[in-house]
Scaffold this active site. Sequence first.
Site, PDB file in Angstrom:
ATOM      1  N   GLU A   1       9.960  15.563  15.616  1.00 50.21           N
ATOM      2  CA  GLU A   1      10.207  15.415  14.310  1.00 50.21           C
ATOM      3  C   GLU A   1       9.202  16.480  13.786  1.00 50.21           C
ATOM      4  O   GLU A   1       8.085  16.444  13.623  1.00 50.21           O
ATOM      5  CB  GLU A   1       9.976  13.879  13.797  1.00 50.21           C
ATOM      6  CG  GLU A   1      10.334  13.998  12.508  1.00 50.21           C
ATOM      7  CD  GLU A   1      10.431  12.501  11.763  1.00 50.21           C
ATOM      8  OE1 GLU A   1      10.981  11.827  11.145  1.00 50.21           O
ATOM      9  OE2 GLU A   1       9.345  11.587  12.370  1.00 50.21           O
TER      10      GLU A   1
ATOM     11  N   GLU B   1      10.107   0.878  10.403  1.00 48.27           N
ATOM     12  CA  GLU B   1      11.334   2.103  10.158  1.00 48.27           C
ATOM     13  C   GLU B   1      10.555   3.401  10.610  1.00 48.27           C
ATOM     14  O   GLU B   1       9.734   3.487   9.709  1.00 48.27           O
ATOM     15  CB  GLU B   1      11.879   1.769   8.882  1.00 48.27           C
ATOM     16  CG  GLU B   1      13.269   2.892   8.816  1.00 48.27           C
ATOM     17  CD  GLU B   1      13.085   4.003   7.950  1.00 48.27           C
ATOM     18  OE1 GLU B   1      13.013   4.954   8.762  1.00 48.27           O
ATOM     19  OE2 GLU B   1      12.974   3.900   6.957  1.00 48.27           O
TER      20      GLU B   1
ATOM     21  N   LYS C   1       0.891  -1.254   0.155  1.00 48.23           N
ATOM     22  CA  LYS C   1      -0.006   0.091   0.100  1.00 48.23           C
ATOM     23  C   LYS C   1       0.835   1.329   0.020  1.00 48.23           C
ATOM     24  O   LYS C   1       1.655   1.558   0.982  1.00 48.23           O
ATOM     25  CB  LYS C   1      -0.772   0.105   1.139  1.00 48.23           C
ATOM     26  CG  LYS C   1      -1.982   0.887   1.095  1.00 48.23           C
ATOM     27  CD  LYS C   1      -2.456   1.755   2.482  1.00 48.23           C
ATOM     28  CE  LYS C   1      -1.776   2.913   3.117  1.00 48.23           C
ATOM     29  NZ  LYS C   1      -1.990   4.046   2.121  1.00 48.23           N
TER      30      LYS C   1
ATOM     31  N   CYS D   1      13.380  10.725   7.064  1.00 45.54           N
ATOM     32  CA  CYS D   1      13.274  10.056   8.598  1.00 45.54           C
ATOM     33  C   CYS D   1      14.734  10.454   9.169  1.00 45.54           C
ATOM     34  O   CYS D   1      14.719  10.778  10.559  1.00 45.54           O
ATOM     35  CB  CYS D   1      12.717   8.675   8.550  1.00 45.54           C
ATOM     36  SG  CYS D   1      13.401   7.859   7.551  1.00 45.54           S
TER      37      CYS D   1
END
Length: 472
Positions: free
Chosen positions: A384, A253, A179, A287
């Site tokens: 983040e 992850e 997906k 990331c």
Amino acid sequence: MFEYAPAPESRSVVQIAPSYGLFIDGLFEEAKSTFKTVNPADEEVLAEVALAGPEDVDRAVAAARRAFETWSALPGSERAKYLFRIARIIQERSRELAVLESLDNGKPIKESRDVDLPLVAAHFFYYAGWADKLAYAGFGSDPKPLGVAGQVIPWNFPLLMLAWKIAPALAAGNTVVLKPAETTPLSALFFADVCRQAGLPPGVVNIVTGAGDTGRYLVEHPDVDKVAFTGSTEVGRQIARSVAGTGKRLTLELGGKAANIVFDDAPIDQAVEGIVNGIFFNQGHVCCAGSRLLVQESIAEELLDSLKRRMATLRVGDPLDKNTDVGAINSAAQLARITELSEIGSSEGAERWSPECSLPDRGFWFAPTIFTGVTQAHRIAREEIFGPVLSVLTFRTPDEAIEKANNTPYGLSAGIWSEKGSRILAVADKLRAGVVWANTFNKFDPTSPFGGYKESGYGREGGRHGLEAYLA
């Protein structure tokens, strides 16, 4: 500063259809609902895309289960031929795929052309080489595939994350239901065409498009044996809870808040290039971005002066212009988050600076930004942001640098800048980060494992280690 004439990459190399279905069992099928994917640079609708519901996911998983019987029984050398073929077709169609990626994602064409696409092909070539050597990978003399892998990928590197997930899964003999992210489905749908062009047996790779609910249906499907997710830590936690006790294998992850540490003996110009690459590459939608700059106090002023001069040369604008350094933010929602956290940074007392740059009137844009006077208590130093925003902190001693670098719930990556090899090794050994770069940043290679500690997830992708998650 030089004024460059526009150097646009032609859109004519890629033909985008008005609408796309779901890729199940080797065929494109319609779904009951659709959604639109837009170009973040101008908000133009690119295509209508199928929105997969529970029945669609059921059909995709069933197709993958049927295909698993024959695919897993093939000799590794036969599976390798398909992976080699996919890699070569990706190389042949790389210009088309690069333009498509920049249109759907907003990243500069020079990044999708020179970074993403070469790495995508390299991952398929690399894992093609492993397909007939699994007994020598270090995971037992006769490792077996797990079965059906449900894979959910993010919007920041749509095609590259697809390659990271699909290549090792297929090499190990698994079948896949993937997906892609809601805002960047097109390159995955074009990859479905690459699979057909390569003659991949129907059902080995299935692609279901949709939003968060579609991903949840896939992750929670009882006939999925392995779940691989790249995305936010928040969603990663939900997935970990949903698969707990089911016997499904899981790799995550997740987010990061990497420290990029610059010591007083570092080559300043080289370090500045690494800092810029670390946080402004792909608009900071990375990331493992070096979003916290830790600079030794004695050189902080000199380094920041040099960094600001370099930032003043960054060109923000049309992602398809070959001169563009910083493209569009991927979506309105992501722009709102970057804007909100940046405003919080200012309200908490950090000093904000951006170079002068005119942003386009339409689309989603944010100027490259640095905050100085940041402390570890600031939200911009802890959360983040996932955008082109750098928080600058200072340190005096290596121990202080290590303590500040590790003072985060994340542990995905870090950078160290120093001329002393002994210092690099000593500091790297104490950093709780899955990847530590020395005098460089954001360097990737299919032979090298990637992954994090703590809230950055678990499991490794890439390298020999990337096979382990797909072998019993």
